[in-house]
Write a protein that holds these residues in place. Structure first.
Motif, PDB file in Angstrom:
ATOM      1  N   PRO A   1      -8.965  -3.160   1.296  1.00 62.77           N
ATOM      2  CA  PRO A   1      -9.970  -2.654   2.238  1.00 62.77           C
ATOM      3  C   PRO A   1      -9.587  -2.858   3.699  1.00 62.77           C
ATOM      4  CG  PRO A   1     -10.728  -4.680   1.190  1.00 62.77           C
ATOM      5  CD  PRO A   1      -9.471  -4.278   0.488  1.00 62.77           C
ATOM      6  N   GLN A   2      -8.597  -3.718   3.945  1.00 61.21           N
ATOM      7  CA  GLN A   2      -8.160  -3.977   5.318  1.00 61.21           C
ATOM      8  C   GLN A   2      -6.954  -3.121   5.716  1.00 61.21           C
ATOM      9  OE1 GLN A   2     -10.169  -5.897   6.984  1.00 61.21           O
ATOM     10  NE2 GLN A   2     -11.293  -6.374   5.116  1.00 61.21           N
ATOM     11  N   GLU A   3      -6.533  -2.223   4.836  1.00 60.29           N
ATOM     12  CA  GLU A   3      -5.368  -1.366   5.117  1.00 60.29           C
ATOM     13  C   GLU A   3      -5.656  -0.489   6.330  1.00 60.29           C
ATOM     14  OE1 GLU A   3      -1.688  -0.284   4.962  1.00 60.29           O
ATOM     15  OE2 GLU A   3      -2.473  -1.595   3.397  1.00 60.29           O
ATOM     16  N   ILE A   4      -4.603  -0.238   7.124  1.00 61.22           N
ATOM     17  CA  ILE A   4      -4.757   0.571   8.330  1.00 61.22           C
ATOM     18  C   ILE A   4      -4.192   1.973   8.098  1.00 61.22           C
ATOM     19  CG2 ILE A   4      -4.667  -1.444   9.829  1.00 61.22           C
ATOM     20  CD1 ILE A   4      -1.752  -0.691  10.451  1.00 61.22           C
ATOM     21  N   SER A   5      -4.557   2.884   8.979  1.00 63.73           N
ATOM     22  CA  SER A   5      -4.025   4.249   8.909  1.00 63.73           C
ATOM     23  C   SER A   5      -2.532   4.223   9.213  1.00 63.73           C
ATOM     24  CB  SER A   5      -4.735   5.141   9.924  1.00 63.73           C
ATOM     25  OG  SER A   5      -6.127   5.144   9.714  1.00 63.73           O
ATOM     26  N   ARG A   6      -1.790   5.113   8.532  1.00 60.92           N
ATOM     27  CA  ARG A   6      -0.361   5.205   8.822  1.00 60.92           C
ATOM     28  C   ARG A   6       0.188   6.520   8.266  1.00 60.92           C
ATOM     29  NH1 ARG A   6      -0.040   1.733   4.152  1.00 60.92           N
ATOM     30  NH2 ARG A   6       1.602   2.371   2.693  1.00 60.92           N
ATOM     31  N   ILE A   7       1.380   6.822   8.672  1.00 61.10           N
ATOM     32  CA  ILE A   7       2.045   8.047   8.214  1.00 61.10           C
ATOM     33  C   ILE A   7       3.502   7.700   7.926  1.00 61.10           C
ATOM     34  CG2 ILE A   7       2.633   8.819  10.553  1.00 61.10           C
ATOM     35  CD1 ILE A   7       1.912  11.681   9.606  1.00 61.10           C
ATOM     36  N   GLU A   8       4.022   8.194   6.812  1.00 59.18           N
ATOM     37  CA  GLU A   8       5.399   7.871   6.415  1.00 59.18           C
ATOM     38  C   GLU A   8       6.099   9.106   5.852  1.00 59.18           C
ATOM     39  OE1 GLU A   8       5.845   4.540   3.815  1.00 59.18           O
ATOM     40  OE2 GLU A   8       4.375   3.298   4.882  1.00 59.18           O
ATOM     41  N   GLY A   9       7.404   9.222   6.175  1.00 63.55           N
ATOM     42  CA  GLY A   9       8.251  10.269   5.608  1.00 63.55           C
ATOM     43  C   GLY A   9       7.930  11.669   6.058  1.00 63.55           C
ATOM     44  N   ILE A  10       7.151  11.802   7.124  1.00 67.68           N
ATOM     45  CA  ILE A  10       6.685  13.128   7.515  1.00 67.68           C
ATOM     46  C   ILE A  10       7.825  14.027   7.989  1.00 67.68           C
ATOM     47  CG2 ILE A  10       6.200  12.663   9.944  1.00 67.68           C
ATOM     48  CD1 ILE A  10       3.796  14.452   7.606  1.00 67.68           C
ATOM     49  N   ASN A  11       8.882  13.434   8.553  1.00 67.61           N
ATOM     50  CA  ASN A  11       9.999  14.228   9.056  1.00 67.61           C
ATOM     51  C   ASN A  11      11.263  14.094   8.208  1.00 67.61           C
ATOM     52  OD1 ASN A  11       8.713  15.335  11.425  1.00 67.61           O
ATOM     53  ND2 ASN A  11       8.831  13.292  12.345  1.00 67.61           N
ATOM     54  N   ASP A  12      11.141  13.407   7.078  1.00 68.94           N
ATOM     55  CA  ASP A  12      12.309  13.201   6.223  1.00 68.94           C
ATOM     56  C   ASP A  12      12.431  14.315   5.200  1.00 68.94           C
ATOM     57  OD1 ASP A  12      12.768  10.871   7.568  1.00 68.94           O
ATOM     58  OD2 ASP A  12      11.729   9.601   6.107  1.00 68.94           O
ATOM     59  N   GLU A  13      13.608  14.876   5.123  1.00 67.78           N
ATOM     60  CA  GLU A  13      13.866  15.972   4.191  1.00 67.78           C
ATOM     61  C   GLU A  13      13.889  15.438   2.759  1.00 67.78           C
ATOM     62  OE1 GLU A  13      14.279  19.873   3.335  1.00 67.78           O
ATOM     63  OE2 GLU A  13      14.405  19.146   5.414  1.00 67.78           O
ATOM     64  N   GLY A  14      13.149  16.105   1.881  1.00 63.67           N
ATOM     65  CA  GLY A  14      13.211  15.811   0.455  1.00 63.67           C
ATOM     66  C   GLY A  14      12.469  14.585  -0.004  1.00 63.67           C
ATOM     67  N   LYS A  15      11.813  13.867   0.900  1.00 63.39           N
ATOM     68  CA  LYS A  15      11.076  12.672   0.509  1.00 63.39           C
ATOM     69  C   LYS A  15       9.591  12.966   0.383  1.00 63.39           C
ATOM     70  CE  LYS A  15      13.981   8.929   2.271  1.00 63.39           C
ATOM     71  NZ  LYS A  15      13.988   7.716   3.130  1.00 63.39           N
ATOM     72  N   SER A  16       8.938  12.134  -0.430  1.00 60.74           N
ATOM     73  CA  SER A  16       7.480  12.227  -0.510  1.00 60.74           C
ATOM     74  C   SER A  16       6.892  11.815   0.828  1.00 60.74           C
ATOM     75  CB  SER A  16       6.954  11.314  -1.619  1.00 60.74           C
ATOM     76  OG  SER A  16       7.485  11.695  -2.869  1.00 60.74           O
ATOM     77  N   LYS A  17       5.831  12.479   1.215  1.00 68.01           N
ATOM     78  CA  LYS A  17       5.237  12.228   2.523  1.00 68.01           C
ATOM     79  C   LYS A  17       3.847  11.620   2.341  1.00 68.01           C
ATOM     80  CE  LYS A  17       7.861  16.067   4.420  1.00 68.01           C
ATOM     81  NZ  LYS A  17       8.826  15.986   3.286  1.00 68.01           N
ATOM     82  N   LEU A  18       3.569  10.590   3.098  1.00 67.15           N
ATOM     83  CA  LEU A  18       2.288   9.894   3.000  1.00 67.15           C
ATOM     84  C   LEU A  18       1.517  10.009   4.309  1.00 67.15           C
ATOM     85  CD1 LEU A  18       0.241   7.835   1.727  1.00 67.15           C
ATOM     86  CD2 LEU A  18       1.635   6.042   2.791  1.00 67.15           C
TER      87      LEU A  18
END
Length: 311
Positions: free
Chosen positions: A54-71
């Motif tokens: 419940p204390q997790e913060i907003s974030r973004i991962e892999g958005i510009n990486d080719e072929g990776k899952s994006k979060l």
């Protein structure tokens, strides 16, 4: 619980054999269900497991990486009880042509999408449109939640004028905690939304500017409403202490006045109850004389107290 959805005739429908899988919605998933999705789509475990924090913060991962899952992880409002909200993380994962959403608790935040209630220019079959629609709906839910809390604040204003109960204070504390959570969540969601639009690789629709404007405006509106309500409640808390003190003073003033009035018959009765010769002691209607005298003195005292606004 995991639900699977496809696109048919440009509408979200439950997945059936023969249709391409478009969206996997995970709400309060079990360990087995999480492992199944993580292994099937080769996802980093924290993409889904982190929604349990419940204390997790907003974030973004892999958005510009080719072929990776994006979060894309955002915070959304969750109603706990009437007048009390918390914020929880939601994961939006894009992988292998499939969108995966995950929340630790069951929520109706995505129900509008399952009912195909999209904005007029959104193309349902577009993954980027769908992700942006989710982000827009989260901002909408913050606005609706703040409006609900504003109604609760208005009711508190009316109740506190006549109440001295601690129950109002507890309600105020719950609202304050909710607004603080909203303030932090909308503030954290803002940079994530900006990062989403900074990526031409993922979000490159021809009406991208319209989506940017609507989503950013919606999140900004949520931030402003939260800040406004927080300020209102802060001032209301200060006034609440003064109102309670004033109400208690009124109660004590009334009780003191009643005590003074009721003391008169006691004094009169005590004096004429002594075993000594007293006026009217041999009169047949002495009791009624004394009763009338007590009533007269009491009425004079009541009149004097009212005239001086003590009663």
């Amino acid at each position: 619980m995991i639900n699977y959805y496809s696109i048919k005739d440009e509408k979200i429908v439950e997945y059936v054999e023969g249709l391409d899988l478009f969206w996997i919605d995970m709400q309060s998933p079990t360990e087995k269900e999480i492992e199944e999705i993580v292994n099937k789509y080769s996802l980093p475990r924290d993409y889904i497991y982190d929604v349990r924090d419940p204390q997790e913060i907003s974030r973004i991962e892999g958005i510009n990486d080719e072929g990776k899952s994006k979060l894309i992880m955002l915070l959304y409002p969750l109603k706990i009880t009437d007048g009390y909200y918390a914020t929880r993380p939601i994961s939006v994962i894009l992988t292998d042509g499939v969108i995966i959403t995950a929340t630790a608790l069951e929520s109706n935040i995505l129900e509008v999408l399952k009912e195909n209630k999209f904005k007029s220019f959104v193309k349902t079959q577009s993954r980027e449109d769908f992700v942006l629609e989710i982000a827009w709906r989260i901002s909408q839910f913050f606005i609706l939640a703040v409006r609900d809390l504003e109604e609760k604040i208005t009711l508190l204003e009316k109740e506190m004028r006549v109440s001295t109960k601690n129950e109002l204070l507890y309600k105020m504390i719950n609202i304050q905690k909710s607004l603080i959570s909203f303030q932090m969540a909308t503030r954290e969601n803002g940079p994530i939304i900006d990062s989403m639009f900074a990526s031409d690789r993922l979000f490159s629709a021809e009406y991208r500017e319209d989506l940017i404007r609507d989503l950013q405006v919606e999140n900004k509106q949520a931030q402003v409403m939260v800040e406004k309500s927080s300020t209102m409640l802060e001032h209301l808390s200060d006034l609440y202490s003064n109102v309670i003190s004033n109400n208690l003073n009124d109660v004590m003033k009334i009780l003191t006045s009643i005590t003074i009035v009721l003391t008169v018959p006691t004094i009169v009765g005590g004096l004429w109850g002594m075993n000594t010769p007293l006026p009217f002691s041999n009169e047949e209607y002495a009791f009624f004389y004394l009763l009338g005298l007590s009533a007269l003195i009491s009425f004079i005292i009541i009149y004097a107290l009212k005239k001086r606004d003590f009663l």
